[in-house]
Scaffold this motif. Structure first.
Motif, PDB file in Angstrom:
ATOM      1  N   ALA A 191       0.825  -1.221   0.000  1.00 43.35           N
ATOM      2  CA  ALA A 191       0.000   0.000   0.000  1.00 43.35           C
ATOM      3  C   ALA A 191       0.855   1.266   0.000  1.00 43.35           C
ATOM      4  CB  ALA A 191      -0.903   0.013   1.225  1.00 43.35           C
ATOM      5  N   GLU A 192       0.273   2.308  -0.530  1.00 41.35           N
ATOM      6  CA  GLU A 192       0.802   3.659  -0.333  1.00 41.35           C
ATOM      7  C   GLU A 192       0.196   4.151   0.967  1.00 41.35           C
ATOM      8  OE1 GLU A 192      -0.105   6.840  -3.178  1.00 41.35           O
ATOM      9  OE2 GLU A 192       0.659   5.412  -4.668  1.00 41.35           O
ATOM     10  N   VAL A 193       0.992   4.679   1.869  1.00 39.08           N
ATOM     11  CA  VAL A 193       0.461   5.031   3.189  1.00 39.08           C
ATOM     12  C   VAL A 193       0.707   6.497   3.539  1.00 39.08           C
ATOM     13  CG1 VAL A 193       0.649   2.698   4.133  1.00 39.08           C
ATOM     14  CG2 VAL A 193       2.589   4.251   4.297  1.00 39.08           C
ATOM     15  N   GLU A 194      -0.121   6.995   4.415  1.00 44.41           N
ATOM     16  CA  GLU A 194       0.040   8.372   4.878  1.00 44.41           C
ATOM     17  C   GLU A 194      -0.374   8.452   6.349  1.00 44.41           C
ATOM     18  OE1 GLU A 194      -2.537  11.220   2.952  1.00 44.41           O
ATOM     19  OE2 GLU A 194      -1.775  12.866   4.182  1.00 44.41           O
ATOM     20  N   MET A 195       0.416   9.144   7.143  1.00 45.46           N
ATOM     21  CA  MET A 195       0.069   9.376   8.552  1.00 45.46           C
ATOM     22  C   MET A 195      -0.424  10.815   8.683  1.00 45.46           C
ATOM     23  SD  MET A 195       0.550   8.241  11.902  1.00 45.46           S
ATOM     24  CE  MET A 195       2.086   7.400  12.281  1.00 45.46           C
ATOM     25  N   VAL A 196      -1.544  11.000   9.350  1.00 44.35           N
ATOM     26  CA  VAL A 196      -2.048  12.351   9.619  1.00 44.35           C
ATOM     27  C   VAL A 196      -2.129  12.538  11.125  1.00 44.35           C
ATOM     28  CG1 VAL A 196      -3.985  13.946   9.354  1.00 44.35           C
ATOM     29  CG2 VAL A 196      -3.414  12.372   7.494  1.00 44.35           C
ATOM     30  N   HIS A 197      -1.471  13.548  11.654  1.00 41.02           N
ATOM     31  CA  HIS A 197      -1.557  13.845  13.082  1.00 41.02           C
ATOM     32  C   HIS A 197      -2.687  14.849  13.295  1.00 41.02           C
ATOM     33  CE1 HIS A 197       2.044  11.720  14.397  1.00 41.02           C
ATOM     34  NE2 HIS A 197       2.543  12.063  13.237  1.00 41.02           N
ATOM     35  N   LEU A 198      -3.798  14.386  13.836  1.00 39.34           N
ATOM     36  CA  LEU A 198      -4.965  15.265  13.969  1.00 39.34           C
ATOM     37  C   LEU A 198      -4.662  16.477  14.849  1.00 39.34           C
ATOM     38  CD1 LEU A 198      -7.784  12.573  14.334  1.00 39.34           C
ATOM     39  CD2 LEU A 198      -7.240  13.952  12.315  1.00 39.34           C
ATOM     40  N   TYR A 199      -3.778  16.289  15.839  1.00 44.55           N
ATOM     41  CA  TYR A 199      -3.471  17.416  16.730  1.00 44.55           C
ATOM     42  C   TYR A 199      -2.741  18.547  16.001  1.00 44.55           C
ATOM     43  CZ  TYR A 199      -5.104  15.673  21.228  1.00 44.55           C
ATOM     44  OH  TYR A 199      -5.903  15.262  22.273  1.00 44.55           O
ATOM     45  N   GLY A 200      -2.245  18.260  14.827  1.00 43.95           N
ATOM     46  CA  GLY A 200      -1.569  19.305  14.050  1.00 43.95           C
ATOM     47  C   GLY A 200      -2.531  20.111  13.197  1.00 43.95           C
ATOM     48  N   LEU A 201      -3.817  19.770  13.254  1.00 42.08           N
ATOM     49  CA  LEU A 201      -4.796  20.439  12.389  1.00 42.08           C
ATOM     50  C   LEU A 201      -5.743  21.299  13.222  1.00 42.08           C
ATOM     51  CD1 LEU A 201      -5.861  17.383  10.199  1.00 42.08           C
ATOM     52  CD2 LEU A 201      -4.278  19.212   9.566  1.00 42.08           C
ATOM     53  N   ASN A 202      -6.174  22.376  12.608  1.00 40.04           N
ATOM     54  CA  ASN A 202      -7.131  23.264  13.266  1.00 40.04           C
ATOM     55  C   ASN A 202      -8.537  22.907  12.758  1.00 40.04           C
ATOM     56  OD1 ASN A 202      -8.332  25.307  14.603  1.00 40.04           O
ATOM     57  ND2 ASN A 202      -7.422  26.961  13.401  1.00 40.04           N
ATOM     58  N   TYR A 203      -9.306  22.218  13.589  1.00 40.78           N
ATOM     59  CA  TYR A 203     -10.651  21.827  13.165  1.00 40.78           C
ATOM     60  C   TYR A 203     -11.540  21.633  14.386  1.00 40.78           C
ATOM     61  CZ  TYR A 203      -9.558  16.958  14.442  1.00 40.78           C
ATOM     62  OH  TYR A 203      -9.225  15.820  15.119  1.00 40.78           O
ATOM     63  N   LYS A 204     -12.816  21.548  14.095  1.00 42.90           N
ATOM     64  CA  LYS A 204     -13.803  21.321  15.156  1.00 42.90           C
ATOM     65  C   LYS A 204     -14.582  20.058  14.844  1.00 42.90           C
ATOM     66  CE  LYS A 204     -14.905  26.124  16.336  1.00 42.90           C
ATOM     67  NZ  LYS A 204     -14.132  26.967  15.418  1.00 42.90           N
ATOM     68  N   GLY A 205     -15.380  19.619  15.824  1.00 40.75           N
ATOM     69  CA  GLY A 205     -16.320  18.544  15.559  1.00 40.75           C
ATOM     70  C   GLY A 205     -17.501  19.074  14.763  1.00 40.75           C
ATOM     71  N   CYS A 206     -18.454  18.190  14.474  1.00 36.83           N
ATOM     72  CA  CYS A 206     -19.631  18.586  13.707  1.00 36.83           C
ATOM     73  C   CYS A 206     -20.387  19.696  14.435  1.00 36.83           C
ATOM     74  CB  CYS A 206     -20.546  17.370  13.543  1.00 36.83           C
ATOM     75  SG  CYS A 206     -22.054  17.727  12.649  1.00 36.83           S
ATOM     76  N   MET A 207     -20.863  20.688  13.662  1.00 39.79           N
ATOM     77  CA  MET A 207     -21.622  21.805  14.248  1.00 39.79           C
ATOM     78  C   MET A 207     -23.060  21.819  13.762  1.00 39.79           C
ATOM     79  SD  MET A 207     -18.581  24.505  14.133  1.00 39.79           S
ATOM     80  CE  MET A 207     -17.872  23.550  12.828  1.00 39.79           C
ATOM     81  N   SER A 208     -23.548  20.672  13.299  1.00 40.45           N
ATOM     82  CA  SER A 208     -24.933  20.558  12.807  1.00 40.45           C
ATOM     83  C   SER A 208     -25.244  21.592  11.729  1.00 40.45           C
ATOM     84  CB  SER A 208     -25.940  20.710  13.961  1.00 40.45           C
ATOM     85  OG  SER A 208     -25.740  19.728  14.933  1.00 40.45           O
ATOM     86  N   CYS A 209     -24.310  21.863  10.843  1.00 38.95           N
ATOM     87  CA  CYS A 209     -24.624  22.798   9.751  1.00 38.95           C
ATOM     88  C   CYS A 209     -25.560  22.127   8.750  1.00 38.95           C
ATOM     89  CB  CYS A 209     -23.354  23.293   9.064  1.00 38.95           C
ATOM     90  SG  CYS A 209     -22.528  22.069   8.014  1.00 38.95           S
ATOM     91  N   PHE A 210     -25.558  20.792   8.754  1.00 32.11           N
ATOM     92  CA  PHE A 210     -26.421  19.988   7.886  1.00 32.11           C
ATOM     93  C   PHE A 210     -26.211  20.244   6.394  1.00 32.11           C
ATOM     94  CE2 PHE A 210     -29.083  19.740  11.846  1.00 32.11           C
ATOM     95  CZ  PHE A 210     -28.891  18.385  12.056  1.00 32.11           C
ATOM     96  N   LEU A 211     -25.058  20.816   6.032  1.00 33.33           N
ATOM     97  CA  LEU A 211     -24.751  20.971   4.594  1.00 33.33           C
ATOM     98  C   LEU A 211     -24.805  19.612   3.899  1.00 33.33           C
ATOM     99  CD1 LEU A 211     -21.708  23.438   4.478  1.00 33.33           C
ATOM    100  CD2 LEU A 211     -23.939  23.768   3.392  1.00 33.33           C
ATOM    101  N   CYS A 212     -24.358  18.589   4.614  1.00 35.83           N
ATOM    102  CA  CYS A 212     -24.310  17.244   4.020  1.00 35.83           C
ATOM    103  C   CYS A 212     -25.701  16.643   3.844  1.00 35.83           C
ATOM    104  CB  CYS A 212     -23.416  16.331   4.855  1.00 35.83           C
ATOM    105  SG  CYS A 212     -23.965  16.098   6.570  1.00 35.83           S
TER     106      CYS A 212
END
Ligand SMILES: Cc1cc2nc3c(=O)[nH]c(=O)nc-3n(C[C@H](O)[C@H](O)[C@H](O)COP(=O)(O)O)c2cc1C
Length: 203
Positions: free
Chosen positions: A14-35
């Motif tokens: 496989a081609e692999v990638e590690m993502v460190h979530l703590y390095g990203l600026n994001y929030k949990g779901c905010m019920s925008c319901f766009l999806c």
């Protein structure tokens, strides 16, 4: 543990990638319901634009996802939970729960590290608390695997911390059991990729 899983996956081709979530600026779901908006073109992807979105895009295009988290207050870490909310909820089809909005199947696994011993998993209900967090990822079409590493070596220098944990016992666990956990993580990564490759073979 994740590095071992990645190594196993890589060795299975496989081609692999590690993502460190703590390095990203994001929030949990905010019920925008766009999806969930009528006529949306998100195709099962979270529409909220922050640093997680590009990661989510890569995840739904991947074949395998391994999520690693420490156990914090009996649950996966808040960052892990936020990631899972943003990944899983857009795939939930409000018109028909039996037909998730997924682009392709994704084989998922969770890896948890924790202070708790294996014996205490059931009495503390970790089998359910952690198991259910893993189970929501099964929306992507495969049962989610879960791997736990217990009684981790928490501090570089135990003499500096208030703890009743016996350092020599933990040091022994790190020397003897932790390598076995790493092997299990390696095997997990390898197995998940091999399963994907088997799925791709013509029947
Ligand atoms: C905020 C916090 C909460 C924690 N809560 C728990 C817990 O509820 N149960 C447990 O077994 N370990 C708990 N721990 C211990 C961590 O799960 C443990 O140190 C883990 O090995 C950390 O992961 P890492 O070694 O991959 O960094 C907690 C640690 C922190 C910092």
């Amino acid at each position: 543990m994740l590095e071992s899983a990645m190594k196993g996956a890589r060795e299975a081709g496989a081609e692999v990638e590690m993502v460190h979530l703590y390095g990203l600026n994001y929030k949990g779901c905010m019920s925008c319901f766009l999806c969930k908006r009528k006529g949306n073109t998100a195709n099962g992807l979270c529409g909220f634009k922050d640093e997680l979105q590009a990661v989510l895009e890569r995840v739904v295009d991947a074949d395998v996802l391994v999520v690693g988290s420490p156990v914090y207050d009996s649950f996966p870490s808040a960052m892990t939970r936020a990631f899972i909310e943003r990944l899983v909820f857009p795939a939930v089809n409000y018109n028909d729960y039996s037909k998730p909005l997924i682009r392709k199947p994704l084989r998922c696994a969770t890896i948890y590290t924790m202070n708790c011993s294996e014996d205490l998993m059931k009495p503390l209900h970790y089998d359910i608390l952690l198991g259910e967090s893993a189970k929501v990822l099964s929306i992507f079409g495969h049962e989610t695997e879960m791997l736990c590493s217990h009684e981790t070596y928490q501090f570089n220098d135990y003499s500096k911390y208030e703890t009743a944990v016996d350092e020599p016992t933990r040091a022994r666990i790190r020397e003897t059991r932790f390598p076995q956990d790493l092997q299990k993580a390696y095997d997990l990564g390898k197995r998940l990729v091999q399963q994907c490759l088997a799925d791709m073979e013509p029947h």
